[in-house]
Structure formats: structure tokens, C-alpha cells
Design a protein around this motif. Structure first.
Motif, PDB file in Angstrom:
ATOM      1  N   ARG A 129       1.053  -1.540   0.640  1.00  0.00           N
ATOM      2  CA  ARG A 129       0.206  -0.212   0.461  1.00  0.00           C
ATOM      3  C   ARG A 129       0.805   1.008   0.157  1.00  0.00           C
ATOM      4  NH1 ARG A 129      -3.856  -0.346   4.787  1.00  0.00           N
ATOM      5  NH2 ARG A 129      -1.793  -1.388   5.947  1.00  0.00           N
ATOM      6  N   LYS A 130       2.449   1.602   0.674  1.00  0.00           N
ATOM      7  CA  LYS A 130       3.023   2.221   0.843  1.00  0.00           C
ATOM      8  C   LYS A 130       3.610   2.889  -0.363  1.00  0.00           C
ATOM      9  CE  LYS A 130       5.525   3.352   4.014  1.00  0.00           C
ATOM     10  NZ  LYS A 130       6.313   2.541   4.779  1.00  0.00           N
ATOM     11  N   GLY A 131       3.958   1.913  -1.161  1.00  0.00           N
ATOM     12  CA  GLY A 131       4.500   1.955  -2.661  1.00  0.00           C
ATOM     13  C   GLY A 131       3.401   2.365  -3.925  1.00  0.00           C
ATOM     14  N   ALA A 132       2.259   1.961  -3.907  1.00  0.00           N
ATOM     15  CA  ALA A 132       1.325   2.671  -4.521  1.00  0.00           C
ATOM     16  C   ALA A 132       0.463   3.592  -3.946  1.00  0.00           C
ATOM     17  CB  ALA A 132       0.031   1.500  -3.718  1.00  0.00           C
ATOM     18  N   GLY A 175       9.508   8.408  -9.710  1.00  0.00           N
ATOM     19  CA  GLY A 175       9.312   8.323 -10.997  1.00  0.00           C
ATOM     20  C   GLY A 175       8.427   7.110 -11.191  1.00  0.00           C
ATOM     21  N   ALA A 176       8.432   7.510 -12.409  1.00  0.00           N
ATOM     22  CA  ALA A 176       8.406   5.852 -12.691  1.00  0.00           C
ATOM     23  C   ALA A 176       9.696   5.162 -13.064  1.00  0.00           C
ATOM     24  CB  ALA A 176       8.110   5.835 -14.438  1.00  0.00           C
ATOM     25  N   THR A 177      11.414   5.948 -12.659  1.00  0.00           N
ATOM     26  CA  THR A 177      12.843   5.062 -12.961  1.00  0.00           C
ATOM     27  C   THR A 177      12.745   4.337 -11.716  1.00  0.00           C
ATOM     28  OG1 THR A 177      13.585   7.485 -12.516  1.00  0.00           O
ATOM     29  CG2 THR A 177      12.713   7.062 -14.106  1.00  0.00           C
ATOM     30  N   ALA A 178      12.120   5.095 -10.829  1.00  0.00           N
ATOM     31  CA  ALA A 178      12.082   3.853  -9.081  1.00  0.00           C
ATOM     32  C   ALA A 178      11.829   2.845  -9.386  1.00  0.00           C
ATOM     33  CB  ALA A 178      10.689   4.466  -8.021  1.00  0.00           C
ATOM     34  N   MET A 179      10.908   1.173 -10.542  1.00  0.00           N
ATOM     35  CA  MET A 179      11.766   0.545 -10.543  1.00  0.00           C
ATOM     36  C   MET A 179      12.622  -0.159 -11.610  1.00  0.00           C
ATOM     37  SD  MET A 179       8.839  -0.753 -13.356  1.00  0.00           S
ATOM     38  CE  MET A 179       9.306  -2.244 -14.050  1.00  0.00           C
ATOM     39  N   ASP A 180      13.317   1.105 -12.015  1.00  0.00           N
ATOM     40  CA  ASP A 180      14.336   0.125 -13.164  1.00  0.00           C
ATOM     41  C   ASP A 180      15.744   0.924 -12.892  1.00  0.00           C
ATOM     42  OD1 ASP A 180      13.736   2.436 -14.980  1.00  0.00           O
ATOM     43  OD2 ASP A 180      11.952   1.263 -15.581  1.00  0.00           O
ATOM     44  N   CYS A 202      13.641  -0.385   1.073  1.00  0.00           N
ATOM     45  CA  CYS A 202      13.253   0.647   0.188  1.00  0.00           C
ATOM     46  C   CYS A 202      12.867   0.129  -1.151  1.00  0.00           C
ATOM     47  CB  CYS A 202      13.817   1.326   0.219  1.00  0.00           C
ATOM     48  SG  CYS A 202      14.803   2.963   1.630  1.00  0.00           S
ATOM     49  N   VAL A 203      13.862  -1.350  -1.141  1.00  0.00           N
ATOM     50  CA  VAL A 203      12.892  -2.167  -2.285  1.00  0.00           C
ATOM     51  C   VAL A 203      11.592  -2.366  -3.256  1.00  0.00           C
ATOM     52  CG1 VAL A 203      13.947  -3.839  -4.457  1.00  0.00           C
ATOM     53  CG2 VAL A 203      15.450  -2.588  -3.101  1.00  0.00           C
ATOM     54  N   PRO A 204      11.673  -2.795  -2.346  1.00  0.00           N
ATOM     55  CA  PRO A 204       9.860  -2.815  -2.755  1.00  0.00           C
ATOM     56  C   PRO A 204       8.456  -2.053  -3.078  1.00  0.00           C
ATOM     57  CG  PRO A 204      10.284  -4.483  -0.897  1.00  0.00           C
ATOM     58  CD  PRO A 204      11.186  -3.784  -1.271  1.00  0.00           C
ATOM     59  N   ILE A 205       8.735  -1.089  -2.104  1.00  0.00           N
ATOM     60  CA  ILE A 205       8.417   0.369  -2.092  1.00  0.00           C
ATOM     61  C   ILE A 205       8.665   0.727  -3.637  1.00  0.00           C
ATOM     62  CG2 ILE A 205       7.283   2.165  -1.534  1.00  0.00           C
ATOM     63  CD1 ILE A 205       8.683   1.625   1.509  1.00  0.00           C
ATOM     64  N   ALA A 206       9.592   0.815  -3.610  1.00  0.00           N
ATOM     65  CA  ALA A 206      10.435   1.551  -5.006  1.00  0.00           C
ATOM     66  C   ALA A 206      10.218   1.136  -6.149  1.00  0.00           C
ATOM     67  CB  ALA A 206      11.878   1.341  -4.807  1.00  0.00           C
ATOM     68  N   VAL A 225       6.948  -1.085  -6.583  1.00  0.00           N
ATOM     69  CA  VAL A 225       6.019  -1.086  -6.917  1.00  0.00           C
ATOM     70  C   VAL A 225       5.899   0.822  -7.233  1.00  0.00           C
ATOM     71  CG1 VAL A 225       3.009  -0.540  -5.452  1.00  0.00           C
ATOM     72  CG2 VAL A 225       4.765  -2.732  -5.341  1.00  0.00           C
ATOM     73  N   SER A 226       5.709   1.618  -7.096  1.00  0.00           N
ATOM     74  CA  SER A 226       5.944   2.666  -7.189  1.00  0.00           C
ATOM     75  C   SER A 226       6.046   2.740  -8.968  1.00  0.00           C
ATOM     76  CB  SER A 226       5.964   3.900  -6.207  1.00  0.00           C
ATOM     77  OG  SER A 226       6.042   5.169  -6.394  1.00  0.00           O
TER      78      SER A 226
END
Length: 299
Positions: free
Chosen positions: A164-167, A255-260, A274-278, A280-281
Motif C-alpha cells: 500500500r505504501k508504494g501505491a 517516478g517511473a524510474t524507481a523500478m529500474d 526501500c526496494v519493494p516500495i520503489a 511498486v511505485s
């Protein structure tokens, strides 16, 4: 009104419905996606050469870039720390040296591609009416590949719902970015939907520049590219500096770059929590970039 939106959105949906289990095929798609991005950006540069009053248009690109970047960044960085205050994330107290300067240079390469296209267009001095049509065709293929990439990124709906935090971070980024986009549009006397489209890139500079350039013209397309590029560069600077005190803020601003792209920096400086949050966000924002931009430009 939405026919253009649906036409361009269709390849993205089709791609998202295609499961790919072969790593070899996925690797091929990733490589071709990168090549198509470079090709479209080069075509954007070539088409800029065909604009009347080129110097005036370049000045306008700079003005739009700085205005949108300033307004959106300020809104993001005012609102995101509220999440850190109300819902803090414990980050690891460690810092590994990463080639951040090298990562910035990699990002700037796309600007050089556009500049190279512009120089080529000026040097050739030929009819450039074909560029727009070719760009549209390549864009459809690119969106198909992006849909496939998003489907096969390893992120499931269950994982998104559970984190939920990432979302929440993603939703706050979207809302605050929209506020910044509206403010910038009002300052620049642009239609509100154009401002919202410009605010929907969330750091995905290549796709934002391509989609906006194809639908709203190369001036706004160039501004979108530079705006999101500046966002990514600032994120690379802020993450090591602020992640210990404001992890949610810097994850959101990435932003979108947090996943890559910025994920290695987030993990190295903030720790594994911090990784799962990043992811998902970043995934939510990545998924919504083409959807929101195509929606707003169709209004």
C-alpha cells in the motif's frame, strides 16, 4: 474525440496481454525497444529542423522545460515529505559509491540523439513531411513492445495491492504532478489538458517526449523530454542526499524510474526495505505514463 487515443492505446493493451516466458525473446524485445526509442528521438530532432523560426522555437522549448520542471518538482517535493512524516520508512544507514555521474551521462545521450537529428535535418535541407508518418508507425510498434515489457516485468496485481505504501506514493506523485502541470499551463497560457499531459511523464523522458511530440508537436515534445530528463538527473542527486531522512520522498520523486534506472541507487543508499516500495511505485507510474498522456492529449 477519443478515437486517436484508442488507436494509439490499442497496441499497448495488446502488448500487455501477451505473456512471454522466453528470456531470449524478452531480451530481443528490450533491445529493439531501446533502438526504436533512439530512432524516434532522432526523427524528432530531424522534424525540429523543419520548424519555422527555429531559434524562437528552441527558446520556447527551454521556457516550457524550465517552467514545467520547476512547477512539478516543487509540488512533488512539497507534498511527498508528508508521507515520510505520517508513514515513515526505515532506511538502512549505508552508502555505497555508485557511478552516478556515468548514469547521468547515459541519460544525456538521448538529448544528443535529438540534437544529432536536428543537425542532420538542417544539413540535408530536404522535404520532411514524411517524418511524422514514419514516427507514428514506429510509435505503434514501440507501444506494443512496451506493453509486453510491462506485462512481463514480474510485478503482479497482488503484489501491487499488498504494498500500500508504494501505491500511495504513486498516487501522491500523480496528484502533486497534476497540480504542478496545471500551474505551469496557466503560467504559459497553455490548455490545461496539455499541462496535465506534460505532468504525466513521471520521469520516463523518452516515452513522454515521443508521445507528446507525436500528438502536441515537437516543441512540447522536446520540452517533455528535457523536463523528465532533468527530473531523473535531480533524482540521482537527491537520493543519496535525502534517502536517510526522506526515503518516501526520493522514491516518489524518482517516478517511473524507481523500478529500474534509479533502483540500484535507491537500494544501495536506502537498503533493501526501500526496494519493494520503489518497485511498486515505479511500476504503477510506468504503467500509467502512456495511458495518462494519451488520454490528456486526446481531449
Amino acid at each position: 474525440m477519443f478515437s486517436g487515443f484508442l488507436l494509439i492505446f490499442l497496441p499497448l493493451v495488446i502488448g500487455y496481454l501477451i505473456p512471454v516466458h522466453s528470456k531470449k525473446i524478452l531480451n530481443f524485445i528490450n533491445i529493439q525497444t531501446s533502438r526504436l526509442v533512439l530512432l524516434i528521438l532522432a526523427l524528432m530532432g530531424i522534424s525540429l529542423a523543419g520548424l519555422d523560426n527555429l531559434s524562437q522555437n528552441l527558446n520556447q522549448i527551454v521556457l516550457y522545460t524550465l517552467t514545467f520542471f520547476g512547477c512539478i518538482s516543487v509540488c512533488n517535493l512539497i507534498v511527498l515529505p508528508i508521507i515520510d512524516h505520517l508513514w515513515p520508512t526505515i532506511s538502512a544507514h549505508k552508502h555505497h559509491k555508485l557511478p552516478i555521474l556515468h548514469m547521468m551521462v547515459e541519460s544525456l545521450k538521448l538529448v544528443f540523439v535529438v540534437a544529432g537529428g536536428l543537425a542532420l535535418g538542417l544539413a540535408l535541407n530536404i522535404d520532411l513531411s514524411w517524418v511524422s508518418k514514419v514516427s507514428e508507425i514506429i510509435l505503434l510498434v514501440l507501444l506494443l513492445f512496451i506493453g509486453i515489457q510491462l506485462r512481463n516485468s514480474g510485478m503482479t496485481l497482488k503484489q501491487i495491492v499488498l504494498n500500500r505504501k508504494g501505491a500511495t506514493i504513486a498516487l501522491v506523485v500523480i496528484g502533486s504532478s497534476f497540480c504542478g502541470g496545471i500551474i505551469a499551463a496557466l503560467l504559459l497560457d497553455l490548455p490545461i489538458n496539455h499541462g496535465l499531459a506534460m505532468a504525466s511523464g513521471f520521469g520516463w523522458y523518452s516515452l513522454a517526449g515521443i508521445l507528446i511530440g507525436d500528438n502536441l508537436g515537437n516543441v512540447l515534445g522536446g520540452a517533455a523530454l528535457l523536463n523528465e530528463l532533468l527530473r531523473e538527473i535531480l533524482a540521482l542527486i537527491l537520493i543519496p542526499l535525502l534517502i536517510q531522512r526522506y526515503p518516501n520522498t526520493v522514491i516518489g520523486y524518482a517516478g517511473a524510474t524507481a523500478m529500474d534506472f534509479t533502483l540500484p541507487v535507491i537500494q544501495s543508499c536506502g537498503g533493501i526495505r526501500c526496494v519493494p516500495i520503489a518497485i511498486v511505485s515505479g511500476f504503477i507510474l510506468s504503467l500509467l505514463v502512456p495511458v495518462l498522456i494519451l488520454f490528456f492529449v486526446s481531449l
